[in-house]
Scaffold this motif. Sequence first.
Motif, PDB file in Angstrom:
ATOM      1  N   VAL A   1       0.866  -1.182   0.000  1.00  0.00           N
ATOM      2  CA  VAL A   1       0.000   0.000   0.000  1.00  0.00           C
ATOM      3  C   VAL A   1       0.902   1.231   0.000  1.00  0.00           C
ATOM      4  CG1 VAL A   1      -1.769   1.227   1.302  1.00  0.00           C
ATOM      5  CG2 VAL A   1      -1.752  -1.272   1.303  1.00  0.00           C
ATOM      6  N   PRO A   2       0.637   2.228  -0.847  1.00  0.00           N
ATOM      7  CA  PRO A   2       1.471   3.433  -0.867  1.00  0.00           C
ATOM      8  C   PRO A   2       1.577   4.061   0.527  1.00  0.00           C
ATOM      9  CG  PRO A   2       0.017   3.427  -2.748  1.00  0.00           C
ATOM     10  CD  PRO A   2      -0.410   2.283  -1.875  1.00  0.00           C
ATOM     11  N   ALA A   3       2.795   4.402   0.913  1.00  0.00           N
ATOM     12  CA  ALA A   3       3.071   4.920   2.254  1.00  0.00           C
ATOM     13  C   ALA A   3       2.314   6.216   2.557  1.00  0.00           C
ATOM     14  CB  ALA A   3       4.569   5.136   2.418  1.00  0.00           C
ATOM     15  N   ALA A   4       2.156   7.075   1.583  1.00  0.00           N
ATOM     16  CA  ALA A   4       1.526   8.376   1.821  1.00  0.00           C
ATOM     17  C   ALA A   4       0.014   8.335   1.650  1.00  0.00           C
ATOM     18  CB  ALA A   4       2.127   9.408   0.878  1.00  0.00           C
ATOM     19  N   SER A   5      -0.611   7.181   1.889  1.00  0.00           N
ATOM     20  CA  SER A   5      -2.053   7.060   1.649  1.00  0.00           C
ATOM     21  C   SER A   5      -2.893   7.102   2.922  1.00  0.00           C
ATOM     22  CB  SER A   5      -2.345   5.765   0.892  1.00  0.00           C
ATOM     23  OG  SER A   5      -2.066   4.635   1.695  1.00  0.00           O
TER      24      SER A   5
ATOM     25  N   LEU B   1      -2.491   7.243  -9.114  1.00  0.00           N
ATOM     26  CA  LEU B   1      -2.594   7.722 -10.491  1.00  0.00           C
ATOM     27  C   LEU B   1      -1.459   7.189 -11.365  1.00  0.00           C
ATOM     28  CD1 LEU B   1      -3.505  11.435  -9.676  1.00  0.00           C
ATOM     29  CD2 LEU B   1      -5.038   9.720 -10.668  1.00  0.00           C
ATOM     30  N   GLY B   2      -0.222   7.333 -10.915  1.00  0.00           N
ATOM     31  CA  GLY B   2       0.932   6.926 -11.712  1.00  0.00           C
ATOM     32  C   GLY B   2       1.031   5.426 -11.922  1.00  0.00           C
ATOM     33  N   ASP B   3       0.611   4.663 -10.934  1.00  0.00           N
ATOM     34  CA  ASP B   3       0.693   3.203 -11.038  1.00  0.00           C
ATOM     35  C   ASP B   3      -0.528   2.590 -11.703  1.00  0.00           C
ATOM     36  OD1 ASP B   3       3.186   2.992  -9.818  1.00  0.00           O
ATOM     37  OD2 ASP B   3       2.313   2.875  -7.818  1.00  0.00           O
ATOM     38  N   ARG B   4      -1.593   3.403 -11.862  1.00  0.00           N
ATOM     39  CA  ARG B   4      -2.852   2.891 -12.418  1.00  0.00           C
ATOM     40  C   ARG B   4      -3.311   1.670 -11.625  1.00  0.00           C
ATOM     41  NH1 ARG B   4      -2.495   3.223 -18.979  1.00  0.00           N
ATOM     42  NH2 ARG B   4      -2.007   5.416 -19.087  1.00  0.00           N
ATOM     43  N   ARG B   5      -3.340   1.816 -10.300  1.00  0.00           N
ATOM     44  CA  ARG B   5      -3.628   0.700  -9.412  1.00  0.00           C
ATOM     45  C   ARG B   5      -4.500   1.157  -8.257  1.00  0.00           C
ATOM     46  NH1 ARG B   5      -2.343  -4.306  -8.546  1.00  0.00           N
ATOM     47  NH2 ARG B   5      -1.044  -4.391 -10.378  1.00  0.00           N
ATOM     48  N   VAL B   6      -5.345   0.235  -7.798  1.00  0.00           N
ATOM     49  CA  VAL B   6      -6.223   0.468  -6.649  1.00  0.00           C
ATOM     50  C   VAL B   6      -5.931  -0.590  -5.597  1.00  0.00           C
ATOM     51  CG1 VAL B   6      -8.637   0.356  -5.878  1.00  0.00           C
ATOM     52  CG2 VAL B   6      -8.052   1.608  -7.953  1.00  0.00           C
ATOM     53  N   TRP B   7      -5.960  -0.169  -4.333  1.00  0.00           N
ATOM     54  CA  TRP B   7      -5.827  -1.080  -3.200  1.00  0.00           C
ATOM     55  C   TRP B   7      -7.071  -0.930  -2.338  1.00  0.00           C
ATOM     56  CZ3 TRP B   7      -1.926   1.731  -5.213  1.00  0.00           C
ATOM     57  CH2 TRP B   7      -0.716   1.078  -5.508  1.00  0.00           C
ATOM     58  N   LEU B   8      -7.636  -2.040  -1.878  1.00  0.00           N
ATOM     59  CA  LEU B   8      -8.695  -2.020  -0.876  1.00  0.00           C
ATOM     60  C   LEU B   8      -7.992  -2.353   0.431  1.00  0.00           C
ATOM     61  CD1 LEU B   8     -11.498  -3.957  -2.795  1.00  0.00           C
ATOM     62  CD2 LEU B   8     -10.915  -1.519  -2.876  1.00  0.00           C
TER      63      LEU B   8
END
Length: 188
Positions: free
Chosen positions: A65-69, A79-86
């Motif tokens: 999961v991105p650290a700054a989320s 946006l840059g990775d074109r990815r979603v995490w639940l």
Amino acid sequence: MARSSSGFVAGLTAAAVAAVGFLAYQASASAPADLSVKPPASGTAAPTTSPTGGPKKPAANPLAVPAASGTGERVVYALGDRRVWLVDAGNKATRTFSVMPSTVHPTPGAYTVTSRSGSVRGSDGVQIEHVVRFATAQDVAIGFSAAVDGTTPSPDPSKKTGGIRMKRADGDALWTFAVIGAKVVVVP
């Protein structure tokens, strides 16, 4: 003689069932927790671009999961990775998947789910389902959705669209997870 051949067949059947059970155990022990994530390919990666068309760096670990989320239960959209995490309340990703971004992008920041629609026609004319809206930019509603026909083509760059498309199975999971008021965090 019939008695000994039936015993032999029963023994072979038992051995085959045991072998299949052992192989099934091995397969389940080595399977990833989230089967929607594809393992990284060996060799060099094909060049990709960010939603705005610039070069994009491949993620070191797409499961992370991105650290700054932020923290807590949330949907994270990179946006840059074109990815979603639940992400669950314990800050662990329960599912992650790639998406096809729209032509209009939300500004990085925290949002909440404001509306949902089970099935509608998208602004690009495609029949979509499980629409989860969370932002507005350039007078365009932005949200996640899945095309009913299962496609995730690149959007027409000449049209202003806000649909972030995903595979139907991922759309089902996001629909269940992201109810009205759920937190959505957009990162660069």
